[in-house]
Design a protein around this motif. Structure first.
Motif, mmCIF file in Angstrom:
data_model
loop_
_atom_site.group_PDB
_atom_site.id
_atom_site.type_symbol
_atom_site.label_atom_id
_atom_site.label_comp_id
_atom_site.label_asym_id
_atom_site.label_seq_id
_atom_site.Cartn_x
_atom_site.Cartn_y
_atom_site.Cartn_z
ATOM 1 N N PRO A 234 0.826 -1.213 0.000
ATOM 2 C CA PRO A 234 0.000 0.000 0.000
ATOM 3 C C PRO A 234 0.858 1.259 0.000
ATOM 4 O O PRO A 234 1.929 1.310 0.610
ATOM 5 C CB PRO A 234 -0.796 -0.121 1.299
ATOM 6 N N ALA A 235 0.386 2.267 -0.713
ATOM 7 C CA ALA A 235 1.049 3.572 -0.722
ATOM 8 C C ALA A 235 0.458 4.406 0.406
ATOM 9 O O ALA A 235 -0.651 4.936 0.293
ATOM 10 C CB ALA A 235 0.850 4.254 -2.069
ATOM 11 N N THR A 236 1.200 4.507 1.500
ATOM 12 C CA THR A 236 0.703 5.200 2.682
ATOM 13 C C THR A 236 1.818 6.037 3.291
ATOM 14 O O THR A 236 2.959 6.050 2.815
ATOM 15 C CB THR A 236 0.213 4.194 3.738
ATOM 16 N N TRP A 237 1.489 6.695 4.374
ATOM 17 C CA TRP A 237 2.483 7.475 5.105
ATOM 18 C C TRP A 237 3.514 6.583 5.776
ATOM 19 O O TRP A 237 4.571 7.061 6.204
ATOM 20 C CB TRP A 237 1.804 8.375 6.124
ATOM 21 N N ALA A 238 3.235 5.274 5.875
ATOM 22 C CA ALA A 238 4.234 4.365 6.421
ATOM 23 C C ALA A 238 5.485 4.330 5.541
ATOM 24 O O ALA A 238 6.608 4.182 6.035
ATOM 25 C CB ALA A 238 3.650 2.964 6.565
ATOM 26 N N GLY A 239 5.281 4.469 4.228
ATOM 27 C CA GLY A 239 6.426 4.533 3.330
ATOM 28 C C GLY A 239 7.269 5.764 3.579
ATOM 29 O O GLY A 239 8.510 5.715 3.564
ATOM 30 N N CYS A 242 9.392 5.333 6.615
ATOM 31 C CA CYS A 242 10.635 4.593 6.366
ATOM 32 C C CYS A 242 11.740 5.518 5.868
ATOM 33 O O CYS A 242 12.908 5.375 6.259
ATOM 34 C CB CYS A 242 10.388 3.482 5.348
ATOM 35 N N LEU A 243 11.374 6.473 5.019
ATOM 36 C CA LEU A 243 12.359 7.435 4.522
ATOM 37 C C LEU A 243 12.893 8.301 5.656
ATOM 38 O O LEU A 243 14.098 8.576 5.730
ATOM 39 C CB LEU A 243 11.730 8.316 3.441
ATOM 40 N N VAL A 244 12.002 8.723 6.531
ATOM 41 C CA VAL A 244 12.426 9.518 7.682
ATOM 42 C C VAL A 244 13.305 8.681 8.606
ATOM 43 O O VAL A 244 14.313 9.156 9.150
ATOM 44 C CB VAL A 244 11.195 10.053 8.438
ATOM 45 N N ALA A 245 12.955 7.413 8.767
ATOM 46 C CA ALA A 245 13.687 6.538 9.688
ATOM 47 C C ALA A 245 15.128 6.329 9.241
ATOM 48 O O ALA A 245 16.048 6.343 10.074
ATOM 49 C CB ALA A 245 12.965 5.200 9.810
ATOM 50 N N VAL A 275 15.124 -2.538 5.770
ATOM 51 C CA VAL A 275 14.925 -3.185 4.468
ATOM 52 C C VAL A 275 13.604 -3.955 4.478
ATOM 53 O O VAL A 275 12.820 -3.888 3.513
ATOM 54 C CB VAL A 275 16.101 -4.122 4.133
ATOM 55 N N TRP A 276 13.353 -4.681 5.560
ATOM 56 C CA TRP A 276 12.099 -5.439 5.667
ATOM 57 C C TRP A 276 10.893 -4.505 5.622
ATOM 58 O O TRP A 276 9.938 -4.748 4.882
ATOM 59 C CB TRP A 276 12.105 -6.244 6.962
ATOM 60 N N CYS A 277 10.929 -3.440 6.397
ATOM 61 C CA CYS A 277 9.801 -2.498 6.417
ATOM 62 C C CYS A 277 9.624 -1.824 5.057
ATOM 63 O O CYS A 277 8.505 -1.715 4.541
ATOM 64 C CB CYS A 277 10.023 -1.441 7.501
ATOM 65 N N GLY A 278 10.734 -1.378 4.465
ATOM 66 C CA GLY A 278 10.648 -0.675 3.188
ATOM 67 C C GLY A 278 10.182 -1.536 2.039
ATOM 68 O O GLY A 278 9.685 -1.021 1.032
ATOM 69 N N SER A 279 10.312 -2.853 2.181
ATOM 70 C CA SER A 279 9.879 -3.761 1.115
ATOM 71 C C SER A 279 8.392 -4.077 1.188
ATOM 72 O O SER A 279 7.879 -4.806 0.342
ATOM 73 C CB SER A 279 10.677 -5.069 1.180
#
Length: 375
Positions: A234-239, A242-245, A275-279
């Motif tokens: 899904p394209a969400t703010w979670a992505g 990950c960039l901020v993280a 890597v796991w989260c970003g995938s």
């Protein structure tokens, strides 16, 4: 570190109308994270205080490469891809920009030698080391593996890990890869504690630790690739999170934990976890283009940024321009040069080399068919 994060097509991004965007069929979050990591490495080299742990981006790069290469090439290896074919594909991907980085840093090194700004290396050492480094091999004349483009050490170990992957790691079950990770960590952890940080690998005497560092992260990435993958990301703010993280991990300087503990946490836990989260998620549409762009130029930026450091440091250190301003100017210059290298050197060179390989493979198949006609 250096592999486009392609995946099977999953349709247009959520909410996207019209033609497919250039990032269609890619892990856009991982692209963006790789780009941010490359920027952090460059900033660490330019001004350590602004990205004090930027060097742990290398561990993230290795974990990301392990994930991407296992996702892309394990099925092809299982279908019969040989070691030579795999390594040629990796060289086609890595070598053009690697050579650009060697050329640019050599020009800067010669200019500094001529001006008297750097006398650490003689002209003979520069020329011989450049010739050897241009073959993607470390120089035997200096303690530093790549004396004129120091960050290139990780690209050399990338190739070493690629060879280990196709020769050994692809043949191992998950447990076997996990054992490789455990043994590598057991070698890496004491070395970091003794060294005082995880910034290890650029010089000759560190090669066993650098190899362990590389194999741990590559193996971790491969294990992540063997986990069940979501059918839809899904394209969400979670992505965006990950960039901020990844930026926070590389630019933070926590005082409640020692440098060695923080570096080990980043290398052994946080980088594979990111890597796991970003995938599994994508950034919202508003950030997708920027994430794709910085990912697209990330390898070029990593390969060439060392050549930009000394010219830019003249303004920061000698003319005393504002350090924050010069950091933005430096990163902007790196991005611009990286984009030009991708647009005018990397893409044409890889297109040419890929075409040559395809023609060679076609000729080989024709010779084989002529020698073994069907009954």
């Amino acid at each position: 570190m250096n592999t486009p994060v392609h995946v099977a097509a999953q349709g247009r991004p959520q909410g996207w109308q019209g033609p497919r965007p250039p990032w269609h069929g890619r892990y856009v979050t991982l692209d963006g994270m790789r780009g941010i990591a490359a920027l952090a490495v460059a900033l660490f080299h330019f001004n350590i205080s602004q990205a004090p742990h930027g060097y742990v981006a290398v561990d993230f790069f290795f974990a990301l490469s392990g994930f991407v290469l296992a996702t892309s090439y394990l099925p092809r290896w299982q279908a019969g891809m040989g070691t030579g074919e795999f390594m040629l594909k990796r060289l086609v991907r890595l070598y053009p920009l690697f050579l650009v980085g060697v050329a640019l840093t050599t020009v800067v090194g010669l200019a500094r030698l001529h001006s008297g700004g750097d006398t650490a290396l003689s002209l003979k050492t520069i020329l011989i080391s450049t010739g050897i480094n241009a073959l993607m091999l470390p120089s035997p004349l200096t303690n530093t593996l790549f004396p004129l483009n120091v960050p290139a050490w990780s690209l050399f170990y990338e190739l070493v890990a690629n060879l280990a992957m196709i020769v050994l790691l692809f043949r191992l079950p998950r447990l076997g890869v996990a054992v490789v990770c455990a043994l590598s960590a057991a070698w890496f952890v004491p070395a970091v504690l003794e060294n005082g940080s995880g910034n290890i690998g650029a010089v000759w005497h560190e090669w066993p630790i650098a190899l362990a560092r590389t194999l741990y992260s590559f193996g971790a990435g491969m294990l992540i690739a063997r986990l069940p993958q979501p059918e839809h990301r899904p394209a969400t703010w979670a992505g965006v999170a990950c960039l901020v993280a990844i930026a926070a991990m590389l630019m933070a300087d926590p005082q409640f934990i020692s440098t060695t503990q923080y570096d080990l946490a980043c290398a052994l836990v946080l980088s594979p976890l990111l890597v796991w989260c970003g995938s599994r998620v994508e950034p919202s549409r508003r950030f997708a283009r920027s994430a794709w762009f910085v990912g697209e130029v990330s390898f070029a930026l990593y390969a060439v940024h060392w050549a930009v450091i000394e010219p830019m440091r003249y303004f920061k250190d000698d003319l005393h321009y504002d350090a924050v301003l010069m950091a933005f100017v430096f990163l902007g210059a790196c991005l611009a040069i990286a984009w030009l290298c991708v647009r005018w050197i990397d893409v044409p060179a890889r297109t040419l080399l890929t075409g040559l390989l395809r023609r060679r493979e076609k000729a080989r198949q024709m010779r084989h068919a002529a020698a073994h006609p069907l009954p």
